[in-house]
Scaffold this motif. Sequence first.
Motif, PDB file in Angstrom:
ATOM      1  N   LEU A  76      11.127  20.503  10.473  1.00  0.00           N
ATOM      2  CA  LEU A  76      11.178  20.380  11.933  1.00  0.00           C
ATOM      3  C   LEU A  76      12.536  20.768  12.517  1.00  0.00           C
ATOM      4  O   LEU A  76      12.756  20.619  13.718  1.00  0.00           O
ATOM      5  N   VAL A  77      13.413  21.265  11.686  1.00  0.00           N
ATOM      6  CA  VAL A  77      14.742  21.660  12.170  1.00  0.00           C
ATOM      7  C   VAL A  77      14.628  22.915  13.024  1.00  0.00           C
ATOM      8  O   VAL A  77      13.986  23.887  12.644  1.00  0.00           O
ATOM      9  N   LYS A  78      15.257  22.883  14.195  1.00  0.00           N
ATOM     10  CA  LYS A  78      15.333  24.045  15.083  1.00  0.00           C
ATOM     11  C   LYS A  78      16.784  24.532  15.085  1.00  0.00           C
ATOM     12  O   LYS A  78      17.641  23.948  15.729  1.00  0.00           O
ATOM     13  N   THR A  79      17.035  25.589  14.327  1.00  0.00           N
ATOM     14  CA  THR A  79      18.421  26.079  14.215  1.00  0.00           C
ATOM     15  C   THR A  79      18.968  26.576  15.559  1.00  0.00           C
ATOM     16  O   THR A  79      20.174  26.599  15.769  1.00  0.00           O
ATOM     17  N   SER A  80      18.087  26.952  16.479  1.00  0.00           N
ATOM     18  CA  SER A  80      18.545  27.423  17.785  1.00  0.00           C
ATOM     19  C   SER A  80      19.204  26.303  18.580  1.00  0.00           C
ATOM     20  O   SER A  80      19.909  26.564  19.562  1.00  0.00           O
ATOM     21  N   ARG A  81      18.991  25.056  18.174  1.00  0.00           N
ATOM     22  CA  ARG A  81      19.596  23.929  18.872  1.00  0.00           C
ATOM     23  C   ARG A  81      21.028  23.676  18.418  1.00  0.00           C
ATOM     24  O   ARG A  81      21.726  22.848  18.998  1.00  0.00           O
ATOM     25  N   MET A  82      21.466  24.362  17.380  1.00  0.00           N
ATOM     26  CA  MET A  82      22.844  24.228  16.916  1.00  0.00           C
ATOM     27  C   MET A  82      23.708  25.185  17.738  1.00  0.00           C
ATOM     28  O   MET A  82      24.089  26.262  17.290  1.00  0.00           O
ATOM     29  N   GLU A 212      10.244  13.921  14.432  1.00  0.00           N
ATOM     30  CA  GLU A 212      11.263  14.510  15.314  1.00  0.00           C
ATOM     31  C   GLU A 212      12.482  13.602  15.447  1.00  0.00           C
ATOM     32  O   GLU A 212      13.618  14.062  15.420  1.00  0.00           O
ATOM     33  N   ARG A 213      12.250  12.311  15.585  1.00  0.00           N
ATOM     34  CA  ARG A 213      13.371  11.376  15.694  1.00  0.00           C
ATOM     35  C   ARG A 213      14.172  11.336  14.397  1.00  0.00           C
ATOM     36  O   ARG A 213      15.400  11.307  14.395  1.00  0.00           O
ATOM     37  N   GLY A 214      13.457  11.319  13.276  1.00  0.00           N
ATOM     38  CA  GLY A 214      14.142  11.314  11.981  1.00  0.00           C
ATOM     39  C   GLY A 214      14.903  12.600  11.734  1.00  0.00           C
ATOM     40  O   GLY A 214      16.016  12.585  11.172  1.00  0.00           O
ATOM     41  N   THR A 215      14.332  13.730  12.171  1.00  0.00           N
ATOM     42  CA  THR A 215      15.022  15.011  12.042  1.00  0.00           C
ATOM     43  C   THR A 215      16.292  15.022  12.876  1.00  0.00           C
ATOM     44  O   THR A 215      17.306  15.612  12.481  1.00  0.00           O
ATOM     45  N   SER A 216      16.239  14.351  14.038  1.00  0.00           N
ATOM     46  CA  SER A 216      17.436  14.247  14.868  1.00  0.00           C
ATOM     47  C   SER A 216      18.559  13.549  14.119  1.00  0.00           C
ATOM     48  O   SER A 216      19.712  13.992  14.128  1.00  0.00           O
ATOM     49  N   VAL A 217      18.226  12.454  13.444  1.00  0.00           N
ATOM     50  CA  VAL A 217      19.234  11.704  12.676  1.00  0.00           C
ATOM     51  C   VAL A 217      19.746  12.546  11.509  1.00  0.00           C
ATOM     52  O   VAL A 217      20.959  12.627  11.263  1.00  0.00           O
ATOM     53  N   GLN A 245      17.207   7.752  31.767  1.00  0.00           N
ATOM     54  CA  GLN A 245      15.858   7.476  32.222  1.00  0.00           C
ATOM     55  C   GLN A 245      14.892   8.293  31.394  1.00  0.00           C
ATOM     56  O   GLN A 245      15.041   9.496  31.255  1.00  0.00           O
ATOM     57  N   GLY A 246      13.905   7.640  30.863  1.00  0.00           N
ATOM     58  CA  GLY A 246      12.913   8.352  30.071  1.00  0.00           C
ATOM     59  C   GLY A 246      13.322   8.508  28.629  1.00  0.00           C
ATOM     60  O   GLY A 246      14.329   7.975  28.181  1.00  0.00           O
ATOM     61  N   GLN A 247      12.558   9.275  27.871  1.00  0.00           N
ATOM     62  CA  GLN A 247      12.773   9.465  26.438  1.00  0.00           C
ATOM     63  C   GLN A 247      13.385  10.829  26.179  1.00  0.00           C
ATOM     64  O   GLN A 247      12.887  11.841  26.666  1.00  0.00           O
ATOM     65  N   ARG A 248      14.476  10.875  25.434  1.00  0.00           N
ATOM     66  CA  ARG A 248      15.108  12.153  25.083  1.00  0.00           C
ATOM     67  C   ARG A 248      14.381  12.792  23.909  1.00  0.00           C
ATOM     68  O   ARG A 248      13.858  12.110  23.038  1.00  0.00           O
ATOM     69  N   LYS A 249      14.410  14.080  23.892  1.00  0.00           N
ATOM     70  CA  LYS A 249      13.920  14.807  22.723  1.00  0.00           C
ATOM     71  C   LYS A 249      14.973  14.758  21.635  1.00  0.00           C
ATOM     72  O   LYS A 249      16.157  14.630  21.906  1.00  0.00           O
ATOM     73  N   TRP A 250      14.547  14.900  20.377  1.00  0.00           N
ATOM     74  CA  TRP A 250      15.496  14.786  19.269  1.00  0.00           C
ATOM     75  C   TRP A 250      16.574  15.828  19.349  1.00  0.00           C
ATOM     76  O   TRP A 250      17.717  15.578  19.035  1.00  0.00           O
ATOM     77  N   PHE A 251      16.245  17.052  19.853  1.00  0.00           N
ATOM     78  CA  PHE A 251      17.253  18.108  19.860  1.00  0.00           C
ATOM     79  C   PHE A 251      18.279  17.889  20.958  1.00  0.00           C
ATOM     80  O   PHE A 251      19.331  18.490  20.943  1.00  0.00           O
ATOM     81  N   ASP A 252      18.012  17.022  21.958  1.00  0.00           N
ATOM     82  CA  ASP A 252      18.984  16.745  23.006  1.00  0.00           C
ATOM     83  C   ASP A 252      20.101  15.841  22.508  1.00  0.00           C
ATOM     84  O   ASP A 252      21.115  15.706  23.170  1.00  0.00           O
ATOM     85  N   ARG A 253      19.930  15.212  21.383  1.00  0.00           N
ATOM     86  CA  ARG A 253      20.924  14.273  20.909  1.00  0.00           C
ATOM     87  C   ARG A 253      21.833  14.886  19.847  1.00  0.00           C
ATOM     88  O   ARG A 253      22.624  14.200  19.216  1.00  0.00           O
ATOM     89  N   TRP A 254      21.672  16.176  19.559  1.00  0.00           N
ATOM     90  CA  TRP A 254      22.550  16.824  18.584  1.00  0.00           C
ATOM     91  C   TRP A 254      23.948  16.934  19.141  1.00  0.00           C
ATOM     92  O   TRP A 254      24.889  17.040  18.456  1.00  0.00           O
TER      93      TRP A 254
END
Length: 254
Positions: A76-82, A212-217, A245-254
């Motif tokens: 589930l890793v999105k390298t474009s988020r790096m 997704e949450r675990g992939t974020s960590v 407010q609301g739930q963040r996506k995992w890639f927003d926390r990188w």
Amino acid sequence: EIEEITEQITSNNVKLAKAQEEISDLKIQCKVLADNSDTQSFKTVQSKPKPTEVSIDSIEKSKPSVALIGSSILSLVKTSRMHDMDAYLEHAYTIPQARKSLESLKKPDVVVYQVISNDIKDSQKTDTDIIDEMHTLVNETKRKLGNTKIVLSLPPPRSDNELWNIRSASISAQLQAKYHDDRQVTCSLNSNLGRNGTPNTSLYRDGVHPNERGTSVLCKNILDCIRKLCNITPPQRFGPKRPFQGQRKWFDRW
């Protein structure tokens, strides 16, 4: 009284005449000084240089290149988020496959290995065998890629098999100790995907593969290691802080 006033006026007129003479003398002296002095040249003031224009290409080239080589743990890793890295992903499900991927690998600034999770299923391999295989992988990487930094992303906790989970923790601890003083190699600990060695079910899809949450960590652990190895400052968020407010996506926390 008239005489006193007259005398005072006369005295003031004398003082005024004397002051006018002094002023006249000062004017003459100033003119003489001006005529005798050298003409002073103006100082040249250098303007500030214009800031160097930085092209998008030069910014892209300044990003470290990162090769992620690993199993379905990274699915589930999105390298474009790096955003501050030029990252790409290659799948290798075991240590031997990772060594095979190394043969065609271009020289990146950092290589990340996410293996071991499938190797521990082989009952014919002891923990020592797996550690030796990892050591061989590291040495071959150093020999082929020179000063490329190496991140060993250690297997996260798992719940599908208790023995495999114990082996993962044991091998991870030994690898961490083995490369503790190696400045080219660092271990990314993923124990924070669980509690006391037991997987946090909210971070997994099936007890083995992170959601997704675990992939974020997991990715944050890896990125922290990369930034430390390459001395990279994490990207800053601009603008005023606002209440979440609301739930963040995992890639927003990188």
